[in-house]
Structure formats: structure tokens, C-alpha cells
Design a protein around this motif. Sequence first.
Motif, PDB file in Angstrom:
ATOM      1  N   GLU A  11       0.857  -1.182   0.000  1.00  0.00           N
ATOM      2  CA  GLU A  11       0.000   0.000   0.000  1.00  0.00           C
ATOM      3  C   GLU A  11       0.894   1.233   0.000  1.00  0.00           C
ATOM      4  O   GLU A  11       1.841   1.314   0.788  1.00  0.00           O
ATOM      5  CB  GLU A  11      -0.869   0.024   1.254  1.00  0.00           C
ATOM      6  CG  GLU A  11      -1.823  -1.143   1.368  1.00  0.00           C
ATOM      7  CD  GLU A  11      -2.970  -1.063   0.389  1.00  0.00           C
ATOM      8  OE1 GLU A  11      -3.433   0.063   0.096  1.00  0.00           O
ATOM      9  OE2 GLU A  11      -3.394  -2.117  -0.096  1.00  0.00           O
ATOM     10  N   LEU A  12       0.613   2.210  -0.867  1.00  0.00           N
ATOM     11  CA  LEU A  12       1.378   3.448  -0.922  1.00  0.00           C
ATOM     12  C   LEU A  12       0.495   4.618  -0.491  1.00  0.00           C
ATOM     13  O   LEU A  12      -0.593   4.796  -1.016  1.00  0.00           O
ATOM     14  CB  LEU A  12       1.911   3.703  -2.339  1.00  0.00           C
ATOM     15  CG  LEU A  12       2.916   2.685  -2.874  1.00  0.00           C
ATOM     16  CD1 LEU A  12       3.254   3.014  -4.321  1.00  0.00           C
ATOM     17  CD2 LEU A  12       4.166   2.671  -2.023  1.00  0.00           C
ATOM     18  N   THR A  13       0.998   5.404   0.469  1.00  0.00           N
ATOM     19  CA  THR A  13       0.302   6.592   0.957  1.00  0.00           C
ATOM     20  C   THR A  13       1.133   7.806   0.588  1.00  0.00           C
ATOM     21  O   THR A  13       2.317   7.878   0.946  1.00  0.00           O
ATOM     22  CB  THR A  13       0.138   6.525   2.491  1.00  0.00           C
ATOM     23  OG1 THR A  13      -0.556   5.320   2.809  1.00  0.00           O
ATOM     24  CG2 THR A  13      -0.620   7.721   3.013  1.00  0.00           C
ATOM     25  N   PRO A  14       0.573   8.784  -0.151  1.00  0.00           N
ATOM     26  CA  PRO A  14       1.375   9.944  -0.558  1.00  0.00           C
ATOM     27  C   PRO A  14       1.791  10.799   0.632  1.00  0.00           C
ATOM     28  O   PRO A  14       1.007  11.048   1.541  1.00  0.00           O
ATOM     29  CB  PRO A  14       0.440  10.721  -1.488  1.00  0.00           C
ATOM     30  CG  PRO A  14      -0.929  10.243  -1.172  1.00  0.00           C
ATOM     31  CD  PRO A  14      -0.806   8.865  -0.621  1.00  0.00           C
ATOM     32  N   VAL A  15       3.058  11.226   0.611  1.00  0.00           N
ATOM     33  CA  VAL A  15       3.605  12.148   1.604  1.00  0.00           C
ATOM     34  C   VAL A  15       3.865  13.495   0.928  1.00  0.00           C
ATOM     35  O   VAL A  15       3.504  14.541   1.447  1.00  0.00           O
ATOM     36  CB  VAL A  15       4.897  11.589   2.236  1.00  0.00           C
ATOM     37  CG1 VAL A  15       5.509  12.574   3.215  1.00  0.00           C
ATOM     38  CG2 VAL A  15       4.622  10.246   2.916  1.00  0.00           C
ATOM     39  N   THR A  16       4.509  13.448  -0.254  1.00  0.00           N
ATOM     40  CA  THR A  16       4.711  14.616  -1.115  1.00  0.00           C
ATOM     41  C   THR A  16       4.436  14.161  -2.544  1.00  0.00           C
ATOM     42  O   THR A  16       3.994  13.029  -2.760  1.00  0.00           O
ATOM     43  CB  THR A  16       6.151  15.181  -1.016  1.00  0.00           C
ATOM     44  OG1 THR A  16       7.060  14.262  -1.631  1.00  0.00           O
ATOM     45  CG2 THR A  16       6.559  15.451   0.418  1.00  0.00           C
ATOM     46  N   ASP A  17       4.742  15.002  -3.531  1.00  0.00           N
ATOM     47  CA  ASP A  17       4.544  14.622  -4.936  1.00  0.00           C
ATOM     48  C   ASP A  17       5.402  13.436  -5.348  1.00  0.00           C
ATOM     49  O   ASP A  17       5.039  12.683  -6.242  1.00  0.00           O
ATOM     50  CB  ASP A  17       4.852  15.793  -5.859  1.00  0.00           C
ATOM     51  CG  ASP A  17       3.804  16.884  -5.781  1.00  0.00           C
ATOM     52  OD1 ASP A  17       2.699  16.624  -5.265  1.00  0.00           O
ATOM     53  OD2 ASP A  17       4.095  18.005  -6.232  1.00  0.00           O
ATOM     54  N   THR A  18       6.567  13.266  -4.731  1.00  0.00           N
ATOM     55  CA  THR A  18       7.482  12.200  -5.127  1.00  0.00           C
ATOM     56  C   THR A  18       7.782  11.199  -4.024  1.00  0.00           C
ATOM     57  O   THR A  18       8.385  10.164  -4.289  1.00  0.00           O
ATOM     58  CB  THR A  18       8.824  12.793  -5.616  1.00  0.00           C
ATOM     59  OG1 THR A  18       9.390  13.574  -4.562  1.00  0.00           O
ATOM     60  CG2 THR A  18       8.643  13.632  -6.863  1.00  0.00           C
ATOM     61  N   TRP A  20       6.415   8.620  -1.000  1.00  0.00           N
ATOM     62  CA  TRP A  20       5.264   7.853  -0.544  1.00  0.00           C
ATOM     63  C   TRP A  20       5.681   7.015   0.658  1.00  0.00           C
ATOM     64  O   TRP A  20       6.842   6.623   0.782  1.00  0.00           O
ATOM     65  CB  TRP A  20       4.784   6.922  -1.659  1.00  0.00           C
ATOM     66  CG  TRP A  20       4.314   7.651  -2.883  1.00  0.00           C
ATOM     67  CD1 TRP A  20       5.086   8.357  -3.766  1.00  0.00           C
ATOM     68  CD2 TRP A  20       2.984   7.779  -3.350  1.00  0.00           C
ATOM     69  NE1 TRP A  20       4.305   8.901  -4.749  1.00  0.00           N
ATOM     70  CE2 TRP A  20       3.008   8.557  -4.511  1.00  0.00           C
ATOM     71  CE3 TRP A  20       1.763   7.293  -2.894  1.00  0.00           C
ATOM     72  CZ2 TRP A  20       1.859   8.868  -5.226  1.00  0.00           C
ATOM     73  CZ3 TRP A  20       0.617   7.594  -3.614  1.00  0.00           C
ATOM     74  CH2 TRP A  20       0.678   8.375  -4.762  1.00  0.00           C
ATOM     75  N   ALA A  22       5.207   3.409   2.272  1.00  0.00           N
ATOM     76  CA  ALA A  22       4.762   2.078   1.866  1.00  0.00           C
ATOM     77  C   ALA A  22       4.560   1.198   3.087  1.00  0.00           C
ATOM     78  O   ALA A  22       5.352   1.232   4.028  1.00  0.00           O
ATOM     79  CB  ALA A  22       5.798   1.451   0.937  1.00  0.00           C
ATOM     80  N   TYR A  33       6.453   1.489   8.169  1.00  0.00           N
ATOM     81  CA  TYR A  33       6.433   2.161   6.871  1.00  0.00           C
ATOM     82  C   TYR A  33       7.846   2.296   6.327  1.00  0.00           C
ATOM     83  O   TYR A  33       8.791   2.472   7.081  1.00  0.00           O
ATOM     84  CB  TYR A  33       5.821   3.563   6.990  1.00  0.00           C
ATOM     85  CG  TYR A  33       4.346   3.541   7.245  1.00  0.00           C
ATOM     86  CD1 TYR A  33       3.451   3.470   6.184  1.00  0.00           C
ATOM     87  CD2 TYR A  33       3.838   3.578   8.532  1.00  0.00           C
ATOM     88  CE1 TYR A  33       2.088   3.437   6.407  1.00  0.00           C
ATOM     89  CE2 TYR A  33       2.468   3.546   8.764  1.00  0.00           C
ATOM     90  CZ  TYR A  33       1.611   3.478   7.698  1.00  0.00           C
ATOM     91  OH  TYR A  33       0.253   3.440   7.922  1.00  0.00           O
ATOM     92  N   SER A  62      -3.146   0.126 -10.294  1.00  0.00           N
ATOM     93  CA  SER A  62      -2.408   0.904  -9.310  1.00  0.00           C
ATOM     94  C   SER A  62      -0.948   1.023  -9.718  1.00  0.00           C
ATOM     95  O   SER A  62      -0.525   0.471 -10.709  1.00  0.00           O
ATOM     96  CB  SER A  62      -2.503   0.248  -7.933  1.00  0.00           C
ATOM     97  OG  SER A  62      -1.875  -1.014  -7.985  1.00  0.00           O
TER      98      SER A  62
END
Length: 71
Positions: A11-18, A20, A22, A33, A62
Motif C-alpha cells: 500500500e502506498l500513501t502519498p507524503v509529497t509529490d514524489t 510515498w 509504503a 512504513y 495501481s
Amino acid sequence: MKDMSPPLDMELTPVTDTVWAASGAGPSFSAAYMPVVFTTLKGAEYVYIGMRAAPKQATPASVSASAAVGG
């Protein structure tokens, strides 16, 4: 080296634009994570997982980060 480890399904959760966060990769991760960073290297998209880089691969449903490392 791609045949030395199966692909990671996480599962990937965005932190910034680049960047994530996991989770869900089981024993492949030492913490809850792991940072996953997507970037461009010499015109190609790459993903950094831990201290390794691999070409970015997308699946229809995905984004997946392959554990296959080319060197």
C-alpha cells in the motif's frame, strides 16, 4: 538481480509529490512504513526503495514498485 526477489505488493500513501509511505510488504520492511521515492534518472522514471533503485512500473489498477534492481 530481478530473479533474486519477488515483486513487492504494498500500500502506498502519498507524503509529497514524489515521496510515498509504503506498508504491507511483510518481512521485507523492518519498520511499519518504508519511504518510497519516485524520481527521474537520465530521462527514465525510477523508484527508490531503501537504498536500491529500480525502473518504475505501473499496473492498470495501481502503481507498483518492483523489487527488481538492475545492478
